[in-house]
Design an enzyme around this catalytic site. Structure first.
Site, PDB file in Angstrom:
ATOM      1  N   SER A 161      -2.268  23.533  -7.483  1.00  0.00           N
ATOM      2  CA  SER A 161      -1.371  23.449  -8.320  1.00  0.00           C
ATOM      3  C   SER A 161      -0.215  23.737  -6.759  1.00  0.00           C
ATOM      4  O   SER A 161       1.391  23.592  -7.235  1.00  0.00           O
ATOM      5  CB  SER A 161      -1.978  24.093  -9.452  1.00  0.00           C
ATOM      6  OG  SER A 161      -2.205  23.242 -10.981  1.00  0.00           O
ATOM      7  N   HIS A 213     -10.136  20.204 -10.579  1.00  0.00           N
ATOM      8  CA  HIS A 213      -9.538  19.732 -10.856  1.00  0.00           C
ATOM      9  C   HIS A 213      -9.830  18.315 -10.262  1.00  0.00           C
ATOM     10  O   HIS A 213     -11.338  18.246  -9.754  1.00  0.00           O
ATOM     11  CB  HIS A 213      -8.247  20.022  -9.807  1.00  0.00           C
ATOM     12  CG  HIS A 213      -7.206  20.901  -9.880  1.00  0.00           C
ATOM     13  ND1 HIS A 213      -5.730  21.258  -9.306  1.00  0.00           N
ATOM     14  CD2 HIS A 213      -7.661  20.936 -11.186  1.00  0.00           C
ATOM     15  CE1 HIS A 213      -6.056  22.511 -10.480  1.00  0.00           C
ATOM     16  NE2 HIS A 213      -6.800  22.779 -11.141  1.00  0.00           N
TER      17      HIS A 213
END
Lengths: 657, 657
Positions: free
Chosen positions: A223, A613
């Site tokens: 992120s 992810h």
């Protein structure tokens, strides 16, 4: 996505690096001469950035060549077919001093297992706070080791400088994919004969796009890295906030790039708001103002919100007008257990700078719209929608934002925070406009711990927030002048494949028999979350009427730790799927989790206790001025350039200004 | 997505059915009176359809009420606020005869395990081949059991009758999701510093949409059901082709709906082409002309391609101009082992109807563009791109389309078939235009067997086909008059989460240690499929340069049988992940599959040997006339209505015509 005209540059760079994958010497530097920003970088005209040069001398390992790192490397800039000038001339700056360091890395897992790192000596220079103004292609050339060169092709995009939107509100559903939106719709919106009777707000946006999240040196992003791409137009490395990753040990000396928030504020005086359901020093909010190689420098991140970057000359930053989220432990006095930058009390720091300091939903609602506001509502991440609204006893933890170890019972949700942020920004910005980033952070956090129900609850809260934002903007007569973007920063490999008869599952004693509880295709049936009871078909707030039906979603991630899966809501708070129950660092299925479910062996390394992810392109929804810039498929960095174009932030003032 | 004005209808229907999920008495009929088409149905003005009414009398189980099925039920149609007229009057047709049957179902898994089915007696009538012409809302009312009613709200959409596109080419990537497109891009297109140097053709489409695939009575769909939605605008039930599912045993008496191919041909005389890499009687091609409750009626499907529906009055169908695919066993003489409709030789049947019959790529290339063509290139599904181009020895199987048990070595690919189809359709259609459906079927088939490499190869072949199609249309000067749509019919829960060091994986002896071979986030590194060697950056054909790199994709599905996963290409042909190695029907990991990999227990019922479909919205790419109709998020049926609008197929001739 830009196809560079100077293709040969890229080809030359890429050959010969296929051996480095799990580990890389330095991801963006396959040769021994490194230029940051690297090849294939795009810039907004007038955007501040730093340049970092490195020359590597591997001492051992497959790249060792017996050389010392070159101290006399040179660096030039050339525009188009023009003359290559030394950077000092081109930017009218002094020659920086030579730096030296070394670092080590493993060439592969076998080398790591054998404890045999490769050592690299480095010489380096950094040119701080420069900018390119004239649109067009540039070639940056590092010459080292008696004639070796590393060339970087740079492009200053030719964008209009006309401002088309007064305000931009950027919603980020952290980790949110199309698959999750589909699942959230299924549990919160009633369908009859295959027709949804109400719509999600996202589904009503006129423009849909997909953005590619591939990071600069790995195809899976985190992120920090992805937020940097969205806010600066520069892809980067995992854990980086607003910088390219160099190889030095100092987490604060890496080459910086200016963010949309910094540029918007510097060039227009517009106001900035930052809202997140995460601890506020977390990557997605942090990347708007922080510049560090290490997203874990939480204290410094909080300081940068207020003071900007102070260790190098940078941009004139005076703090956001709104900063709402969790993470009180990076604010309150270290005497109370706070972990703050330079041991300061940041409530006090913000207060001294003129901020209202808010600790709960009640004070948030009462806060003045005339003053800047800091709202910190809990230690750590904020409570999840499901716990705030359904399983409320889970709020009884010692997480008060004051640091007094009481419970943080009166926490606002994303909607409360976002609407108040708009009230303050709208009131204070006048003709200057505002940029607001509002993040539904725990879609990601709950997907990480395989807590699908809570993740979908957060996604539905985001959708509800977007709906309420549109109504708020209309009530303030600001809807037509505001661009709204909804997107994500990366995905998680999640989907729904059917339903689970949890009653039948629990009644079986053998795992292979429990699998019969799964219903696929026609046996998936209809959603029991929204289709029970006399739900009305209003276009109002939509959340499941029943989070704990007998027939639940057969849903999940594709990369997991060991876990026991019963596909039921976790009533006692966010899930903990795997725990370390051995003296080693190995994680096994949490014996307290997933009662009555199927024991599943994971695929992730056993040191991992949660999901990871994924690669997938993520959706982009756009509505308002410039919405047409966000349709189709494009790179994550294009979102920065499109927002900057919509704000008219390009500054083609001419060479050297 | 339409929000019905007559909301109360839907609410009344839905209450009380939450108990039935894994199994349903009849999905679209939660009460005891059933109307097909059911509540919330949309129609194209002038579209043919059948009406089926059923009254259920459960003999036992939770719904038993001691009643006999009503023989005197009545049925009326009312437009808007107008008078309700008997259907016989409204449509000027004779009263159909009363039918009777019974069926059984299980109320849940416990009832199934106990062997206790619920029996239902049924009375029924069917009104065949009617149509509604005037746009607006209708209410269809079944009255039964002395005053109980089931109301269905129907809408004839008000669409322009102006034709905007001369041709439509609809590409279907069966099972294709955004996640798969992202993975295919990664392995076939070279990236430098996070920037792809070339683009997929799909990524260059101007318009992007998402379609919701939720079926009429379950949230997971199969390909028959979803193709029916895409081609007819009517959602249906798993296994249904162009019909709503009634409860009778006859697979050919279910109420039909007219398809885009049938309407286009009937109303404009335009030509139809059907191309698929599946056996041609498979669901996606079949749904263009077949009408049956049971997609497994392959022989009848092949007959319907040629003759249309013959057991009831229907539309004037004279066969497609192009029919290319696999599935020779439904064509050749039963004496050779063919399994054909009424034991006929369908090569002979098509030949008698004027078709060229083509059995290989060579004859396909040489075929005349002046005559209709049947091309059947193999028994079963066609060979995969990876086997036709890389692992060619896998073609050595007894699959010749002639039925002579030799190998089908000279098979065309999707591109060859599609380009030839366009040549024939363009030449023969003149001013009438054409509709071509071209399906990359084995994206789905290879995802089912967890053979991710082959699935992505098929996806890349689809992209290459689309690119070549655009060039072909331009060369024929037909690009501007042709709408091109690329979409999928449903998803599979697939994503990529990192990379796998297959060398390290193979070198470990313990499963938990093997998991260390997985690299996530920064350790995912760069794609080794496209980033090795001196690949050029042309916009030409893009497939991986190396399918078998050391560092492969850490990819997978989320709903699996037991399997051993080594994340390596399956060189010896499509994967078989699980096999039945016990006397029971249980499947276990195939001991010949995934050598050196991690043994993973599945989550699907142990009778399943492959992955299943998923919920996710799937992408829609559009280019050409009417492209603007395909942006944003909408229901799968809207694709039918948008194509029909683009072709101008609505016929609002007025009541009863």
């Amino acid at each position: 996505m830009r196809i560079s005209k100077s293709l040969a540059v890229g080809v030359a760079i890429v050959v010969g690096v296929s051996h480095a994958q799990t580990f890389q010497r330095l991801g963006t530097c396959p040769t021994l001469g490194c230029v940051f920003p690297p090849d294939q970088t795009d810039f907004l005209a007038g955007q501040y950035f730093d340049i970092r040069l490195e020359v590597h001398a591997p001492i051992n390992g497959s790249e060792a060549n017996g050389k010392q790192p070159d101290e006399k490397f040179t660096f030039t800039i050339a525009k188009e077919k023009g003359k290559a000038e030394p950077a000092t001339t081109y930017f009218s700056i002094a020659e920086p001093k030579l730096e030296r360091w070394n670092f080590s890395w493993y060439e592969d897992l076998f080398a790591k297992e054998a404890g045999k790192p490769s050592i690299v000596n480095v010489t380096s220079k950094a040119y701080r706070r420069v900018a390119l103004y004239e649109p067009g292609e540039y070639t940056a050339t590092l010459t080292y080791n008696n004639g070796s060169t590393t060339k970087a092709s740079w492009l200053v995009r030719d964008l209009q400088e006309v401002r088309k939107a007064k305000n931009i509100i950027m919603f980020i559903g952290d980790g949110m994919t199309t698959n999750m939106i589909t699942a959230a719709r299924l549990i919160a919106h009633k369908a009859i004969n295959g027709r949804y009777q109400t719509k999600m707000q996202m589904d009503q946006f006129p423009i849909l796009g997909h953005q590619m999240t591939h990071s600069i040196d790995s195809f899976i992003t985190d992120s920090a890295n992805s937020a940097t791409a969205l806010y600066t137009g520069h892809k980067s490395t995992v854990n980086c906030l607003g910088v390219y990753a160099d190889s030095s040990k100092d987490p604060f000396d890496d080459p910086k790039v200016e963010t949309i928030a910094e540029m918007f504020h510097r060039l227009t005086g517009g106001l900035v708001g930052i809202v997140s359901t995460a601890f506020i020093a977390d990557a997605t909010p942090a990347a708007l103002t922080a510049h560090t190689r290490d997203r874990g420098q939480y204290g410094a991140v909080v300081d940068s919100f207020l003071h900007g970057i102070t260790n190098y000359t940078w941009t004139n930053w005076t703090g956001p007008d709104v900063l709402f989220g969790g993470g009180a432990e990076q604010f309150y006095d270290p005497k109370l257990g706070g972990k703050t930058y330079l041991n300061k009390d940041y409530y006090s720091e913000f207060s001294k700078a003129g901020y209202q300091v808010l600790w709960n939903k009640t004070s948030l609602a009462k806060a003045s719209n005339d003053s800047r506001a800091l709202g910190i509502f809990t230690v750590s991440n904020m409570a999840k929608w499901l716990d705030r609204n359904v399983y409320k006893s889970n709020l009884n933890q010692s997480l008060s934002p004051s640091g007094d170890k009481t419970a943080a019972l009166d926490q606002p949700g994303l909607k409360d925070m976002t609407l108040k942020a708009i009230d303050i920004l709208a009131k204070r910005s006048g003709d200057k406009g505002f940029f607001l980033m509002s993040e539904a952070a725990s879609i990601d956090k709950m997907m990480h711990v395989l807590d699908y129900d809570r993740a979908l609850g957060e996604l539905l809260e985001l959708d509800d927030t977007i709906k309420a934002t549109i109504a708020k903007l209309k009530s303030l007569n600001k809807f037509k002048e505001t661009l709204i973007i909804v997107t994500a920063d990366h995905g998680h490999g999640f989907d729904v494949m059917g339903s689970v008869d949890t009653k039948y599952l629990a009644a079986q004693n053998v795992d292979r028999k429990k699998r019969d509880a799964v219903g696929t295709y026609q046996n998936s049936g209809l959603s029991q979350y929204a289709n029970t009871g006399n739900l009305t078909y209003s276009e109002g707030v939509h959340f499941p009427s029943n989070w704990d039906p007998r027939y639940t979603l057969f849903q999940g991630l594709m990369a997991d730790p060991d876990r026991r899966e019963n596909w039921s809501v976790h009533k006692d708070g966010p899930r903990v799927p795997a725990v370390n129950i051995t003296p080693s660092a190995d994680f096994y299925a949490n014996p307290k989790d997933g009662a009555g479910g199927i024991l599943l062996n994971g695929t992730l390394p056993v040191g991992d206790d949660q999901g990871v992810h994924s690669l997938t392109d993520v959706p982009v929804f756009a509505m308002g001025p410039c919405q047409e810039l966000f349709g189709g498929v494009y790179n994550s960095i294009d979102i920065f350039f499109s927002m900057a174009e919509c704000f008219g932030l390009a500054r083609g003032k001419g060479h050297g200004q």
